[in-house]
Design an enzyme around this catalytic site. Structure first.
Site, short mmCIF file in Angstrom:
data_model
loop_
_atom_site.label_atom_id
_atom_site.label_comp_id
_atom_site.label_asym_id
_atom_site.label_seq_id
_atom_site.Cartn_x
_atom_site.Cartn_y
_atom_site.Cartn_z
N HIS A 1 12.70 5.46 -8.22
CA HIS A 1 12.79 6.72 -8.96
C HIS A 1 14.06 6.80 -9.80
O HIS A 1 14.22 7.71 -10.61
CB HIS A 1 12.76 7.92 -8.01
CG HIS A 1 11.49 8.02 -7.22
ND1 HIS A 1 10.26 8.07 -7.82
CD2 HIS A 1 11.26 8.06 -5.88
CE1 HIS A 1 9.32 8.14 -6.88
NE2 HIS A 1 9.90 8.12 -5.69
N HIS B 1 -29.61 -27.63 1.63
CA HIS B 1 -30.99 -27.61 1.12
C HIS B 1 -32.02 -27.89 2.22
O HIS B 1 -33.21 -27.70 2.01
CB HIS B 1 -31.18 -28.66 0.01
CG HIS B 1 -30.39 -28.36 -1.22
ND1 HIS B 1 -30.54 -27.20 -1.95
CD2 HIS B 1 -29.43 -29.08 -1.85
CE1 HIS B 1 -29.70 -27.22 -2.98
NE2 HIS B 1 -29.02 -28.35 -2.93
N1 Q9C Z 1 6.21 17.62 -0.79
C1 Q9C Z 1 10.74 7.54 -2.20
O1 Q9C Z 1 9.74 7.43 -1.55
N2 Q9C Z 1 9.72 14.51 -1.68
N3 Q9C Z 1 11.19 8.71 -2.66
C2 Q9C Z 1 8.76 15.37 -2.28
C3 Q9C Z 1 6.93 16.96 -1.83
C4 Q9C Z 1 10.46 13.61 -2.50
C5 Q9C Z 1 10.42 9.88 -2.38
C6 Q9C Z 1 8.15 16.30 -1.27
C7 Q9C Z 1 10.12 12.22 -2.18
C8 Q9C Z 1 11.03 11.17 -2.75
C9 Q9C Z 1 11.55 6.35 -2.51
ZN ZN Z 2 7.75 7.00 -1.98
#
Ligand code: Q9C
Ligand code: ZN
Length: 859
Positions: free
Chosen positions: A165, A589
């Site tokens: 991310h 066969h």
């Molecule tokens: N219900 C990785 O898996 N949470 N990052 C959102 C929504 C954020 C995930 C919760 C998740 C970040 C590397």
């Molecule tokens: Zn994730």
């Protein structure tokens, strides 16, 4: 080589074989290829001090490592040392300011970091975050470096913090520096690679990685992620399937958004087979990086999906024939400690070449996932010629899914709630909590029932001198000659493969075993051959189709059966993982009451019945790919046609893929595996895979007239190895070019022994039009029996897609001309020839029959 030129072709084949020989002989001098593994407990130091329970916790790494140790995997790996990324490496893809900011957080007070963290989405800081980010990034690069410098074949880096991310100038979602993206950039820069595939199976969209290479055709980014039309984090329009890349990178960004939760193996496997594999095989990556998050696994509260930990091992197996085996898994998310640790361990085992734990029989993908897949194909098929199984939707036709005619609508998220500090909110509500508790229970049962199949020996190889005694008295140069086997055995020896195999218990065959398939009159008749004189033997087979006998025929033919049965014994008793029977006369066969087509007794059919009676498995699926030419190719008639699907309760358990028109090659066979054989086989869920391994579809085989490379047989074997817990037995059938047959069978054996699948000699072309037609017709016939075959539907054509909404108007240059070399080269009919590779699978009663009845599309 687009047009086949026989002379160039011959030289080409000679060069290829010579290359293969050198490569293989070189290989046995080298040490066996290792799997790299990286874990360092320094990366467990950071955590979220405001909410120490919060998902991205140190225990993730610890538990994963412990599980790998419990399975005894760590000591089998080559340990790679963690290291810090240099300043230069950190700024390969990130702004200097971002790196500086991260560095400064190490000396900030808790209050200061908390204020800073609020500016980002799901980010916390800790005094060790900077150091750990450098370690995670450096370690990811180090593993790629070890792979590309060929010190290890593949590898896994257990790192924290995750990376996908992280953007050029923004931290996001527990990620600070983008490990996988930077490792890809490192590979491009330092090893001059041109094609890197990133597979992101983390349940979240790795938007950071997507942005980094959005216009770069050298990096193909593929991601499956929870989206729910934008309601799910990270709530981005860019996670949609319509984001296919920009400029030169158009077609090189593949998003498969999931719009429902609760997706499981059936849904995910459909995506892998229908979307990932075709693109990956066409792309021909030189390196595969996996953003290996385990938050789609059963029990993870972030994903709320139901993928079993074994699924990841299957993806590793399916990708392992690509990129010369250079596959690098780098940890991302995964927040249910048990399913994370199990998924990590089973992925590592798959990298080491252990058999993949069997998946439950696959069902139809749920309708929402089917819709997502079709939407992907809709926008991608102008870039990738492998997507050629969907017709074009007539102007006035309404598709099953109206969204196919619409641009995706993203639910607009109210982002104002993000102003508060996200990490202090619970990650899911009470209702979800109950669902997840149920998943965790299911997971615990799943883990308790898992028994990893462990054998000390990889391959049991059967052969016997007696098999050489059967020969044609009339034709000294008969193609089905004893030298076929001696040539194979000497190549196995020369390539250093023979001593790596174990030999089966020596045994012959009983009359009772032969009569599992054959009538006693046929058995008796063959027995009595030894009493006949030469003249009688020469005349004898006149009444049969393409048969010769000599006085040792019975001895050899019954030994062939005995040899394959002894190999089946070894595999079913777990004395070896898989098996190869180097036998003749061939068998497939041979009929109940008479010999046919060089075959005396039906080795594989007897083996199937034997395994059923002795090892208590009771269903057989028969799949055959063969040259058919509308019934004008041996063995003629309509038995081999696609309408022949089995009778009575066996209906749907015979699958014929009858090629017509033109010389088929690697592209057609690989396509048939992706489109038909693998979906059906994963739905059938066999306990044993028997392969009628004929090599007469290989190039240079005068009888078959096709053009498969020996490498392609190894590839097909590799793809089947994920089934039946790795219980696969190859029994030699045809193959009359001795060099090709030897190379083919030896490469298959090598792959079963755990060696890397050799790269295909030519890039994947679009399968010939007649092959596409055959495959779609076969799917049309079989889809009533197999729910996984549900993707041959009409899609809006390119203009219409373009008119729906403004997707990449200048994409024309990216669409490459398809190669259509099948039609022009119709071969003369060759009579009395055998050409096929057949697969027979056997499964048990508790398998999928009932399930299939129930498995209409789930909601
Ligand atoms: N219900 C990785 O898996 N949470 N990052 C959102 C929504 C954020 C995930 C919760 C998740 C970040 C590397
Ligand atoms: Zn994730």
């Amino acid at each position: 080589m687009s047009a086949w030129d026989w002379e160039a072709g011959e030289n080409y084949v000679k060069d290829m074989l010579q290359g293969l020989n050198l490569r293989m002989e070189d290989k046995c001098r080298r040490r066996p290829q290792r799997t790299g593994f990286l874990y360092d407990d320094r990366m467990t130091r950071h955590y979220c001090s405001w909410n120490p329970e919060y998902t991205e916790i140190p225990g993730r790494l610890l538990k994963s490592y412990e599980r790998c140790q419990e399975y005894g995997l760590v000591e089998r790996c080559h340990r790679v040392q963690a290291r810090h990324a240099s300043q230069e490496e950190m700024t390969l893809l990130h702004d200097e300011e971002l790196v500086l900011k991260l560095k400064e957080t190490a000396s900030m007070t808790a209050e200061e970091t908390k204020r800073l963290a609020k500016k980002y989405d799901y980010i916390y800081f800790h005094p060790d975050v900077y150091d750990n980010s450098r370690l995670a990034l450096g370690s990811s690069i180090e593993m790629v470096d070890k792979i590309l410098s060929r010190q290890v074949r593949n590898g896994m880096a257990l790192v924290r913090p995750p990376g996908h991310h992280a953007m050029r100038s923004k931290f996001c979602g527990y990620c600070y520096l983008n490990n996988v993206a930077t490792a890809a950039q490192f590979a491009l820069d330092n090893y001059g690679l041109n094609r890197v595939l990133i597979v992101d199976w983390d349940v979240h969209h790795g938007q950071g990685t997507q942005y980094m290479f959005y216009d770069d055709p050298r990096v193909l980014y593929f991601s499956i992620h929870r989206h729910e039309h934008g309601v799910e984090w990270p709530n981005l329009d860019e996670s949609e399937y319509t984001f296919v890349g920009d400029g030169a990178g158009q077609g090189y960004n593949v998003n498969v958004p999931l719009n429902v939760h609760g997706c499981g193996d059936s849904d995910y496997m459909a995506i892998i087979l229908q979307v990932l594999l075709p693109v990956a095989f066409e792309f021909r990556p030189e390196l595969i990086l996996v953003s290996a998050g385990y938050d789609a696994a059963l029990g993870c509260p972030e994903g709320e999906m139901q993928v079993t930990p074994a699924f990841f091992a299957h993806v590793v197996n399916l990708l392992s024939p690509l990129a010369d085996g250079q596959l690098c898994l780098i940890l991302e998310g995964g927040y249910c400690l048990q399913s994370l640790a199990e998924g990590v361990a089973l992925s590592l085992a798959a990298l080491l070449g252990d058999p993949c734990p069997q998946l439950a029989p696959l069902l139809a993908p749920c309708s929402s996932v089917r819709e997502s897949i079709l939407n992907c194909l809709k926008v991608l098929r102008c870039y990738w010629k492998s997507f050629c199984y969907q017709g074009s939707l007539a102007e006035d036709n309404i598709p099953e899914f109206p969204s196919l005619l619409q641009w995706p609508v993203t639910v607009n998220q109210d982002r104002s709630s993000r102003e508060t500090f996200s990490l202090l909110e619970p990650c899911f509500d009470v209702k979800q909590e109950a669902v997840i508790a149920g998943y965790v229970q299911e997971l615990e049962r799943w883990i308790a029932n898992l028994n990893r199949r462990k054998t000390n020996n990889r391959v049991c190889l059967g052969f016997h001198e007696k098999l050489l005694q059967h020969r044609s008295l009339k034709e000294v140069n008969h193609p089905e000659c004893p030298e076929r086997l001696t040539s194979i055995m000497s190549t196995l020896e020369r390539w250093g493969l023979l001593h790596r195999c174990i030999l089966p218990q020596e045994r012959s065959v009983t009359e009772e075993e032969l009569s599992l398939v054959h009538s006693s009159s046929h058995i008796r008749r063959m027995m009595k051959l030894s009493a006949l004189d030469e003249e009688a033997l020469m005349k004898y087979p006149g009444t049969f189709n393409s048969v010769f006998v000599c006085k040792d025929t019975y001895a050899a033919a019954s030994q062939a059966v005995g040899t394959v049965l002894s190999v089946v014994d070894a595999v079913m008793k777990d004395e070896a993982t898989s098996g190869v029977a180097v036998i003749r006369p061939p068998g497939h066969h041979a009929c109940e009451g008479h010999p046919m087509g060089y075959c005396i007794f039906n080795n594989v059919a007897i083996a199937a019945k034997y395994a059923m009676s002795k090892f208590n498995v009771n269903r057989v699926l028969y799949v055959s790919l063969h040259r058919f030419d509308d019934g004008r190719f041996f063995p003629y008639g309509s038995d081999g046609n696609m309408g022949t699907v089995g009778e009575g309760s066996g209906k749907g358990f015979s699958v014929n893929i009858p090629w017509r028109l033109g010389r088929m090659g690697d592209s057609e066979y690989i396509a048939a595996f992706q489109q038909i054989i693998l979906p059906i086989a994963y739905e059938f869920c066999p306990d044993l895979v028997l392969v009628s391994a004929g090599f007469d579809a290989a190039r240079e085989d005068d009888l078959g007239g096709y053009k498969l490379s020996p490498q392609c047989f190894a590839l097909m074997t590799n793809l089947l190895m994920g089934l039946a817990n790795g219980r696969i037995v190859l029994a030699l059938e045809g193959g009359y070019n001795q060099e090709m047959t030897s190379a083919g069978l030896c490469l298959c054996t090598s792959v079963l022994l755990g060696d890397t699948c050799p790269p295909l000699p030519e890039p994947q072309a679009r399968p010939s039009p007649s092959a596409v037609e055959t495959m779609t017709s076969v799917i049309g016939v079989q889809k009533q029996f197999w729910k996984t075959l549900c993707f041959c539907v009409d899609l809006p054509d390119e203009d219409r897609v373009r008119n729906i909404g403004g997707l990449n108007p200048n994409k024309d240059n990216a669409a490459e001309e398809g190669k259509t070399d099948g039609l022009s080269q119709d071969e003369e009919l060759v009579c009395h020839t055998l050409s096929d590779m057949t697969v027979r699978n056997k499964g048990d009663a508790k398998g999928s029959c009932d399930d299939r009845a129930k498995s209409t599309y789930r909601q």
